[in-house]
Scaffold this motif. Structure first.
Motif, PDB file in Angstrom:
ATOM      1  N   LEU A 268      -4.411   1.225   4.111  1.00 57.52           N
ATOM      2  CA  LEU A 268      -4.860   2.067   3.005  1.00 57.52           C
ATOM      3  C   LEU A 268      -3.658   2.727   2.328  1.00 57.52           C
ATOM      4  O   LEU A 268      -2.557   2.743   2.863  1.00 57.52           O
TER       5      LEU A 268
ATOM      6  N   ARG B  12      -0.760   9.292   6.461  1.00 59.39           N
ATOM      7  CA  ARG B  12      -0.981   9.073   5.023  1.00 59.39           C
ATOM      8  C   ARG B  12       0.262   9.310   4.178  1.00 59.39           C
ATOM      9  O   ARG B  12       0.304   8.942   3.016  1.00 59.39           O
TER      10      ARG B  12
ATOM     11  N   ASN C 288       0.813  -1.224   0.000  1.00 58.67           N
ATOM     12  CA  ASN C 288       0.000   0.000   0.000  1.00 58.67           C
ATOM     13  C   ASN C 288       0.840   1.265   0.000  1.00 58.67           C
ATOM     14  O   ASN C 288       0.316   2.370  -0.170  1.00 58.67           O
TER      15      ASN C 288
END
Length: 695
Positions: A329, A303, A209
């Motif tokens: 994610l 992120r 990811n």
């Protein structure tokens, strides 16, 4: 022995669900847990975010007694204990910074068997010696076990005393865990902890990811702003090499309206805890930090991670990017790389006990940063995990480099190195190839050698990148200990004399993105001025305008913005006749237009812009602007002071810096530049003295 029968496995799954809220294990977790439950010494190497902590926390619940967890950081221990307590599990921490009353309370609970897990730093473990002998211990867990190895990237001397645990408690299972350990480190962990027969479990290091992105280090701040502009309020970490740079970058980000805080070891524990708390709770989504930040921080929604400078080894890099995307994610990792970072990191390693090993690891990190094939293959291969297919989720896979026959360029560079008798560093080699007319070149008579100016058609930064590619291909080598001079290898002889072909990758240029309407207006302004001139010349010559230059040629002029006849010759549609006939007229219009824009910039910004955007060398900037090179280097220092990202180490060697700074202690008047100039018998220019004292 704890037998893992079907009923026991059911019990383990029940503990997993009831205490941790998971229905199933992550890859390798169950095997590792069963190994510990069966009283085996165990080494577990799992990627960050792979669930290492559960591998000892769950056995601690299943086995009678207290698990002793040796962990390197108080922040890490606190985070784990808070998480366990929130899950209803009795855990605490013991360390020397606690008030004595608190320590006594912990020891009382430990003695009474009220704790299932006790976290302790390796330095504090000897304080518990007597107590440990009198209680039931379920297991020992050594977290961040790479710290025990001098081959590891975070060597911690206190860890080396842990080998006594197996001597003192031979029947108690010991599990060592880490996210980053190459093969020598794995062997050393087993040896240092006296667990030669430990069961070893190595999970896949792949974090599919994570998008792996490596970019040249020019204009880092601008690139970061462009990067952040697309990411709203996402959480992220920017890693820097020094405390000063974390504070400087955090201030720059705040000035741009971002909520960012600097984190480094120079802050008080209270300040660090507050910053960490703000980050964990999304009050400060951006942390600009030294590597002191992040170990054991279990924030799942990071992120992105940016490395402002290249890390000193792949283990550290892998661990730090692993702090993003723990929730599985998509996350973006961005590494900025420059040759100046390599020089700085080499300087840090020199003179240390493990210098050779550190430099070897740094070289592998450099090879990764400069790789022109799938990044993930290179990264996983380092840890002994080999994949066949390209990953499709890194910058190289997304935009593969385009190659060309670079044999002639390689021959020119190698020839220059040879004619300079392999005595000069990269900067001088490039100056000679580009035909730079500066004092250093002329003082040494290099303007008379055959290779002087043979690569003047190649932009300075492009030529620098091609030279680095030759270093990576083993055609050239660099002696860092001898002022960074370039040398030829046996492969270079094949390139020069035996017809060996060399493939070079095109240099990707970072195009500055500005607001569309502003770009359109500036370009339209210049295009209209060029078209007006074309019309005038066409009227005078009584011929159609397109015969003088087509619109395509005017657009190319507008795009390339040539400043001299040499650059004008590169415009599409300009042959020798048109160069001779029209160059001067069109160059006047272009230069006047660009000067009117640049005149609004401070003088140091103009020099900086010409260096970064036009790839001009300092001597070329001085010539173009009618300044001394001394002034241009002064502009670079001022640009750096004002937050511009410019690598000053490319102009001055670490040896020169040390020499100048050493002189400071010997001078009667160390505040006067003239004192240094005279001290070095006028052999070191003023600008180098200024730069060394600034750095």
């Amino acid at each position: 022995m704890y037998s893992t029968t079907d009923s026991q496995q059911t019990h383990i799954l029940s503990l997993l669900k009831s205490n941790f809220g998971y229905d199933e294990f992550l890859p390798n977790q169950e095997k590792i847990i069963n190994s510990v439950l069966n009283q085996n010494d165990t080494i577990a190497i799992m990627p960050t975010g792979g669930g290492k902590s559960l591998c000892y926390q769950l056995p601690a619940l299943a086995i009678e007694g207290t698990a002793i967890v040796i962990s390197p950081l108080i922040a890490l221990m606190k985070d784990q204990v808070d998480s366990l307590t929130a899950n209803g599990i009795s855990a605490n921490v013991f360390n020397s910074s606690q008030p004595q009353e608190e320590q006594q309370e912990v020891l009382k609970d430990l003695k009474n068997g009220a704790l299932k897990l006790l976290y302790v730093a390796p330095e504090s473990l000897p304080l518990l010696n007597d107590m440990l002998s009198s209680i039931k211990i379920s297991l020992f867990a050594v977290d961040e076990a790479h710290c025990i190895s001098s081959w590891g990237h975070d060597f911690r001397p206190a860890y080396t005393r842990l080998k006594t645990l197996k001597q003192q408690f031979p029947e108690v299972p010991l599990i060592a865990l880490t996210a980053t350990a190459d093969r020598p480190t794995q062997v050393d962990i087993a040896t240092q902890l006296a667990i030669p027969n430990a069961k070893k479990f190595i999970a896949s290091f792949d974090r599919p990811n994570l998008y792996i992105d490596v970019r040249p280090g020019q204009n880092r701040n601008k690139q970061i702003f462009n990067f952040l502009a697309k990411r709203g309020k996402q959480s992220g970490i920017i890693y820097c090499l020094s405390r000063k740079s974390t504070e400087k970058l955090a201030a720059t980000l705040k000035a741009k309206g971002y909520k960012a805080e600097a984190y480094h070891a120079g802050l008080t524990p209270e300040e660090r805890n507050n910053i960490q708390d703000n980050f964990l709770n999304d009050r400060s989504p951006i942390i600009v930090a030294t590597i002191a930040f992040g170990m054991g921080i279990d924030k799942s929604n990071v992120r992105w991670v940016i490395h402002y400078n290249m890390p000193k080894n792949i283990e550290g890099y892998y661990q730090e990017i692993g702090r993003s995307g723990r929730d599985g994610l998509a996350a973006h990792t961005l590494l900025f790389y420059s040759f100046a970072d390599v020089i700085m990191l080499r300087k840090f390693a020199e003179g240390t006990e493990t210098e050779a090993y550190q430099l070897a690891k740094l070289e592998r990190m450099q090879q990764f940063a400069e790789a022109l094939s799938c990044r993930r293959k290179a990264l996983l291969g380092y840890f002994g995990e080999h994949i066949i297919e390209d990953c499709g989720n890194c910058d190289i896979c997304k935009t593969p480099p385009k190659y060309f026959d670079g044999t002639l360029i390689a021959q020119k560079i190698c020839s220059a190195v040879a004619r300079l008798r392999e005595q000069e560093a990269m900067g001088m080699v490039l100056d000679v190839l580009r035909g730079a007319q500066n004092a250093q070149v002329y003082d040494k008579g290099y303007q008379n050698i055959k290779t002087f100016g043979v690569a003047k058609d190649i932009a300075w930064r492009d030529l620098q990148q091609y030279t680095i590619q030759l270093l990576n291909q083993g055609i050239l080598q660099i002696h860092f200990h001898e002022n960074g001079r370039l040398l030829l290898t046996p492969l270079a002889k094949q390139v020069l004399f035996e017809g060996k072909q060399v493939q070079l990758a095109n240099v990707v240029k970072e195009v500055e993105k500005v607001k569309a309407e502003k770009t359109t207006r500036i370009r339209a302004d210049l295009f209209e001025k060029l078209r007006t001139l074309r019309s005038k010349l066409a009227q005078e010559a009584k011929m159609p305008a397109y015969i003088i230059f087509s619109d395509a040629s005017l657009e190319d002029m507008e795009y390339k913005k040539p400043r001299n006849r040499e650059e004008f010759a590169e415009v599409s549609g300009v042959g020798e006749a048109k160069l001779e006939k029209y160059a001067d007229e069109f160059l006047k219009v272009i230069n006047r237009h660009l000067d009117s824009i640049e005149s609004k910039l401070p003088t140091h910004e103009r020099s900086y812009k010409m260096f970064i955007e036009e790839n001009l060398s300092p001597s070329e900037i001085a010539s173009r602007r009618g300044l001394s090179e001394e002034s241009v280097y002064g502009h670079f220092i001022k640009s750096h002071e004002s937050g511009r990202n410019i690598d000053l180490f490319q102009f001055i060697s670490s040896e020169e810096i040390q020499k100048i700074k050493k002189a400071k202690d010997e001078l009667e008047n160390p505040d006067a530049l003239k004192s240094y100039f005279e001290y070095f018998e006028e052999k070191i220019p003023y600008w180098k003295i200024k730069m060394a004292l600034y750095l």
